[in-house]
Design an enzyme around this catalytic site. Structure first.
Site, PDB file in Angstrom:
ATOM      1  N   HIS A 109       0.823  -1.220  -0.046  1.00 27.00           N
ATOM      2  CA  HIS A 109      -0.020  -0.026  -0.042  1.00 27.00           C
ATOM      3  C   HIS A 109       0.933   1.217   0.044  1.00 27.00           C
ATOM      4  O   HIS A 109       1.864   1.190   0.783  1.00 27.00           O
ATOM      5  CB  HIS A 109      -0.996  -0.005   1.281  1.00 27.00           C
ATOM      6  CG  HIS A 109      -2.042   1.069   1.165  1.00 27.00           C
ATOM      7  ND1 HIS A 109      -3.058   1.146   0.762  1.00 27.00           N
ATOM      8  CD2 HIS A 109      -1.728   2.311   1.859  1.00 27.00           C
ATOM      9  CE1 HIS A 109      -3.427   2.200   0.717  1.00 27.00           C
ATOM     10  NE2 HIS A 109      -2.920   3.049   1.516  1.00 27.00           N
ATOM     11  N   ASP A 145      -6.838  -2.611   4.523  1.00 31.68           N
ATOM     12  CA  ASP A 145      -5.247  -2.379   4.750  1.00 31.68           C
ATOM     13  C   ASP A 145      -4.583  -2.379   6.171  1.00 31.68           C
ATOM     14  O   ASP A 145      -4.042  -1.637   6.471  1.00 31.68           O
ATOM     15  CB  ASP A 145      -4.999  -0.750   4.115  1.00 31.68           C
ATOM     16  CG  ASP A 145      -5.483  -1.062   2.703  1.00 31.68           C
ATOM     17  OD1 ASP A 145      -4.962  -1.945   1.797  1.00 31.68           O
ATOM     18  OD2 ASP A 145      -5.755   0.147   2.255  1.00 31.68           O
TER      19      ASP A 145
HETATM   20  C1  GRF Z   1       0.992   0.393  -6.102  1.00 33.72           C
HETATM   21  O1  GRF Z   1       1.012   1.737  -5.778  1.00 33.72           O
HETATM   22  C2  GRF Z   1       0.498  -0.321  -5.023  1.00 33.72           C
HETATM   23  O2  GRF Z   1       1.133   0.171  -3.982  1.00 33.72           O
HETATM   24  C3  GRF Z   1      -1.087  -0.202  -5.087  1.00 33.72           C
HETATM   25  O3  GRF Z   1      -1.314  -0.065  -6.249  1.00 33.72           O
HETATM   26  C4  GRF Z   1      -0.482   0.510  -6.845  1.00 33.72           C
HETATM   27  C5  GRF Z   1      -0.074  -0.864  -8.215  1.00 33.72           C
HETATM   28  O4  GRF Z   1       0.640  -0.631  -8.916  1.00 33.72           O
HETATM   29  N1  GRF Z   1      -1.719  -1.119  -4.101  1.00 33.72           N
HETATM   30  P1  GRF Z   1       1.551  -1.510  -9.871  1.00 33.72           P
HETATM   31  O5  GRF Z   1       0.162  -2.346 -10.607  1.00 33.72           O
HETATM   32  O6  GRF Z   1       2.152  -2.640  -9.177  1.00 33.72           O
HETATM   33  O7  GRF Z   1       2.226  -0.783 -11.035  1.00 33.72           O
END
Ligand code: GRF
Length: 205
Positions: A109, A145
């Site tokens: 997160h 979360d």
């Molecule tokens: C990331 O910022 C992650 O923390 C959040 O969603 C986003 C996903 O990005 N849960 P990616 O698909 O891994 O590029």
């Protein structure tokens, strides 16, 4: 070998970071068994296939959460997955899923939890005016979360930041953090003491 299943809904940059870390030995004794998307057109699916990773789509459309989760868990079990990593997976998990992989589901997160859970964390942080942001890898439980925290990294917020610049700075750290956190969980040298995830041998009485 510990078999990892990665769940995505979007571009999949954290999924690729985990795959890189497995490939170059930063997560020893692990392999990526399958990448599962709930979105048939997720950009990450193409990127996963380019890396030679097995991909499966479990389309969420028209399914209840429970029915969809049952199918997803069945795919993970078929691929003998031991640990599940949510990587931009935009769907809350049912109790069924959480029980099936109790304390074996990780999520990343883009905030220092428990601050700013949920959607639009970067927007929430900028609106609140925090000076330090960051990212968190945690176990997934039935709360949003809210499961035990495995690892965190901090990132400064600059006066000129926009959602785009802040999210890019955090994302760079997410990719490192997720690999480090997964390496710890794969190694098995940790304990969950109350809400604390501690490296084995470092529990103080
Ligand atoms: C990331 O910022 C992650 O923390 C959040 O969603 C986003 C996903 O990005 N849960 P990616 O698909 O891994 O590029």
């Amino acid at each position: 070998m510990i078999r990892i299943g990665i769940l995505i809904s979007g571009r999949g940059s954290n999924m690729l970071a985990l795959a890189d870390a497995v490939r170059d030995g930063r997560i020893p004794k692990a392999e990526i068994a399958v990448v599962v998307s709930d979105q048939p057109d997720a950009g990450g699916l193409v990127r996963a296939r380019e890396q030679g990773l097995k991909t499966v789509v479990v389309d969420r459309r028209g399914r209840t959460r429970q029915a969809h989760d049952e199918d997803t868990v069945a795919v993970l079990k078929d691929h003998k997955v031991d640990i599940v990593c949510l990587a931009g997976y935009m769907r809350l998990l049912s109790g069924y899923f959480i029980e099936a992989y109790h304390h074996r589901i990780l999520n990343i997160h883009p905030s220092l939890l428990p601050a700013f859970p949920g959607l639009d964390a970067h927007k929430q942080m900028l609106e609140h005016g925090v000076k330090w942001a960051g990212c968190t890898v945690h176990f997934v439980d039935e709360t949003l979360d809210g499961g035990p925290i495995i690892a965190q990294k901090i990132v400064p917020v600059l006066d000129e930041d926009t959602e785009e610049t802040l999210s890019a700075r955090i994302l760079e750290q997410e990719h490192k953090l997720y690999a480090e956190a997964l390496a710890l969980i794969v190694s098995g040298s940790y304990e969950i003491v109350g809400r604390r995830v501690v490296s084995r041998g470092e529990v103080s009485s």
